[in-house]
Design a protein around this motif. Structure first.
Motif, PDB file in Angstrom:
ATOM      1  N   THR A 113      21.970  38.236 -18.088  1.00 14.18           N
ATOM      2  CA  THR A 113      21.489  36.727 -17.325  1.00 14.18           C
ATOM      3  C   THR A 113      21.694  36.496 -16.454  1.00 14.18           C
ATOM      4  O   THR A 113      22.118  37.859 -15.727  1.00 14.18           O
ATOM      5  CB  THR A 113      22.823  35.298 -17.364  1.00 14.18           C
ATOM      6  N   LEU A 114      21.318  35.878 -15.400  1.00 10.86           N
ATOM      7  CA  LEU A 114      20.345  35.847 -13.953  1.00 10.86           C
ATOM      8  C   LEU A 114      22.580  35.766 -13.189  1.00 10.86           C
ATOM      9  O   LEU A 114      22.911  35.122 -13.579  1.00 10.86           O
ATOM     10  CB  LEU A 114      20.297  34.975 -13.464  1.00 10.86           C
ATOM     11  N   VAL A 115      22.241  37.202 -12.451  1.00  4.63           N
ATOM     12  CA  VAL A 115      23.475  36.917 -11.377  1.00  4.63           C
ATOM     13  C   VAL A 115      23.285  37.176  -9.957  1.00  4.63           C
ATOM     14  O   VAL A 115      21.916  38.188  -9.400  1.00  4.63           O
ATOM     15  CB  VAL A 115      23.692  38.739 -11.424  1.00  4.63           C
ATOM     16  N   ARG A 116      23.212  36.055  -9.428  1.00  2.00           N
ATOM     17  CA  ARG A 116      23.299  36.050  -7.816  1.00  2.00           C
ATOM     18  C   ARG A 116      23.419  36.992  -7.011  1.00  2.00           C
ATOM     19  O   ARG A 116      24.796  37.434  -6.586  1.00  2.00           O
ATOM     20  CB  ARG A 116      23.630  34.646  -7.581  1.00  2.00           C
ATOM     21  N   LEU A 117      22.921  37.979  -5.721  1.00  2.00           N
ATOM     22  CA  LEU A 117      23.670  38.909  -5.585  1.00  2.00           C
ATOM     23  C   LEU A 117      23.100  38.634  -3.844  1.00  2.00           C
ATOM     24  O   LEU A 117      22.343  38.248  -3.585  1.00  2.00           O
ATOM     25  CB  LEU A 117      22.651  40.250  -5.713  1.00  2.00           C
ATOM     26  N   ALA A 118      24.296  38.986  -3.174  1.00  2.00           N
ATOM     27  CA  ALA A 118      24.190  39.358  -1.764  1.00  2.00           C
ATOM     28  C   ALA A 118      24.472  40.518  -0.881  1.00  2.00           C
ATOM     29  O   ALA A 118      24.741  41.200  -1.395  1.00  2.00           O
ATOM     30  CB  ALA A 118      25.220  38.100  -0.873  1.00  2.00           C
TER      31      ALA A 118
ATOM     32  N   ARG B 297      26.752  42.220  -2.571  1.00  2.00           N
ATOM     33  CA  ARG B 297      27.501  41.785  -3.468  1.00  2.00           C
ATOM     34  C   ARG B 297      27.926  40.748  -4.332  1.00  2.00           C
ATOM     35  O   ARG B 297      26.588  40.586  -4.206  1.00  2.00           O
ATOM     36  CB  ARG B 297      28.639  40.653  -2.591  1.00  2.00           C
ATOM     37  N   ALA B 298      28.804  40.658  -6.144  1.00  2.00           N
ATOM     38  CA  ALA B 298      28.372  40.079  -7.006  1.00  2.00           C
ATOM     39  C   ALA B 298      29.638  38.911  -6.774  1.00  2.00           C
ATOM     40  O   ALA B 298      30.636  39.178  -6.435  1.00  2.00           O
ATOM     41  CB  ALA B 298      27.883  40.887  -7.763  1.00  2.00           C
ATOM     42  N   PRO B 299      28.945  37.997  -7.123  1.00  2.00           N
ATOM     43  CA  PRO B 299      30.166  36.700  -6.949  1.00  2.00           C
ATOM     44  C   PRO B 299      30.892  36.366  -8.570  1.00  2.00           C
ATOM     45  O   PRO B 299      30.922  37.269  -9.219  1.00  2.00           O
ATOM     46  CB  PRO B 299      29.417  35.390  -7.256  1.00  2.00           C
TER      47      PRO B 299
ATOM     48  N   VAL C 249      21.110  38.264   3.041  1.00  2.00           N
ATOM     49  CA  VAL C 249      20.681  37.850   2.457  1.00  2.00           C
ATOM     50  C   VAL C 249      20.367  37.846   0.805  1.00  2.00           C
ATOM     51  O   VAL C 249      21.300  38.574   0.395  1.00  2.00           O
ATOM     52  CB  VAL C 249      18.842  38.919   2.438  1.00  2.00           C
ATOM     53  N   GLN C 250      20.161  36.717   0.421  1.00  2.00           N
ATOM     54  CA  GLN C 250      20.096  36.427  -1.615  1.00  2.00           C
ATOM     55  C   GLN C 250      19.162  37.760  -2.191  1.00  2.00           C
ATOM     56  O   GLN C 250      18.225  37.166  -1.573  1.00  2.00           O
ATOM     57  CB  GLN C 250      20.042  35.036  -2.011  1.00  2.00           C
TER      58      GLN C 250
ATOM     59  N   LYS D 293      28.650  46.956 -12.585  1.00  2.00           N
ATOM     60  CA  LYS D 293      27.425  48.092 -11.913  1.00  2.00           C
ATOM     61  C   LYS D 293      26.646  47.749 -11.405  1.00  2.00           C
ATOM     62  O   LYS D 293      26.001  47.973 -11.388  1.00  2.00           O
ATOM     63  CB  LYS D 293      27.138  49.437 -12.669  1.00  2.00           C
ATOM     64  N   LEU D 294      26.632  48.439  -9.423  1.00  2.00           N
ATOM     65  CA  LEU D 294      25.667  47.925  -8.837  1.00  2.00           C
ATOM     66  C   LEU D 294      24.918  49.145  -8.248  1.00  2.00           C
ATOM     67  O   LEU D 294      25.896  49.553  -7.028  1.00  2.00           O
ATOM     68  CB  LEU D 294      26.310  47.318  -7.462  1.00  2.00           C
TER      69      LEU D 294
END
Length: 183
Positions: free
Chosen positions: A59-64, A106-108, A78-79, A34-35
């Protein structure tokens, strides 16, 4: 023979009850995130990420992030980096110019998610007025900000008590037989 089988079954059931809650959270958080994306009141973007069921990220999630202005200007990808303001909270800092923007975050995989919102970036203003303190009644209405995971410990404790309750009669019978000299 039957008593040993019951004892083994009780031990196995107790171990299962003790270990099952530890595996539960891993199963519960597969899938989308959920963003919640919003402007920061100036020319930046904030994102609050959580699991779809409302639990915080562990945990850490890389979002762009990508953004497109109404006049065609573009920013990104942009990350996003997590901030110190809370678990799952991300902020860009000043990356937009004043105006209307369409922002996509976006989340991977394995938690592939995407959300697009319209944001109006504004020139930075002076510091906002102090927010009044929240009354005790208002705090009592709102849910707590941290969620205690007490139920795995409670289930584990109950499993231990069940094992002890099942094992004590068998131990007493054994001691009684040993004291009378019966094998």
């Amino acid at each position: 023979m039957i008593r040993r089988t019951r004892g083994a079954a009780a031990v196995l059931a107790g171990l299962l009850l003790a270990l099952l809650p530890a595996a539960g959270p891993a199963w519960a958080h597969n899938g989308k995130l959920k963003l919640e994306v919003a402007g920061d009141g100036a020319v930046g973007i904030t994102v609050q990420a959580s699991h779809a069921d409302g639990h915080r990220l562990e945990t850490l999630v890389r979002l762009a992030l990508t953004a497109t202005a109404a006049d065609g200007r573009a920013v990104g990808p942009v990350q996003l980096e997590p901030t110190g303001e809370g678990q799952g909270f991300y902020a860009t800092g000043p990356i937009l110019t004043p105006g209307k923007w369409q922002v996509t975050v976006r989340a991977p995989a394995p938690n592939a998610s995407e959300v697009t919102v319209d944001v109006e970036a504004r020139s930075a203003q002076s510091a906002p007025a102090q927010v009044p303190a929240v009354s005790a009644a208002k705090r009592a209405e709102s849910p707590p900000t941290t969620r205690a995971s007490w139920w795995p410990f409670a289930l584990g404790g109950l499993a231990v008590l069940a094992i002890i309750a099942m094992a004590l009669p068998a131990l007493r019978r054994r001691r009684a037989r040993e004291s009378t000299g019966n094998p």
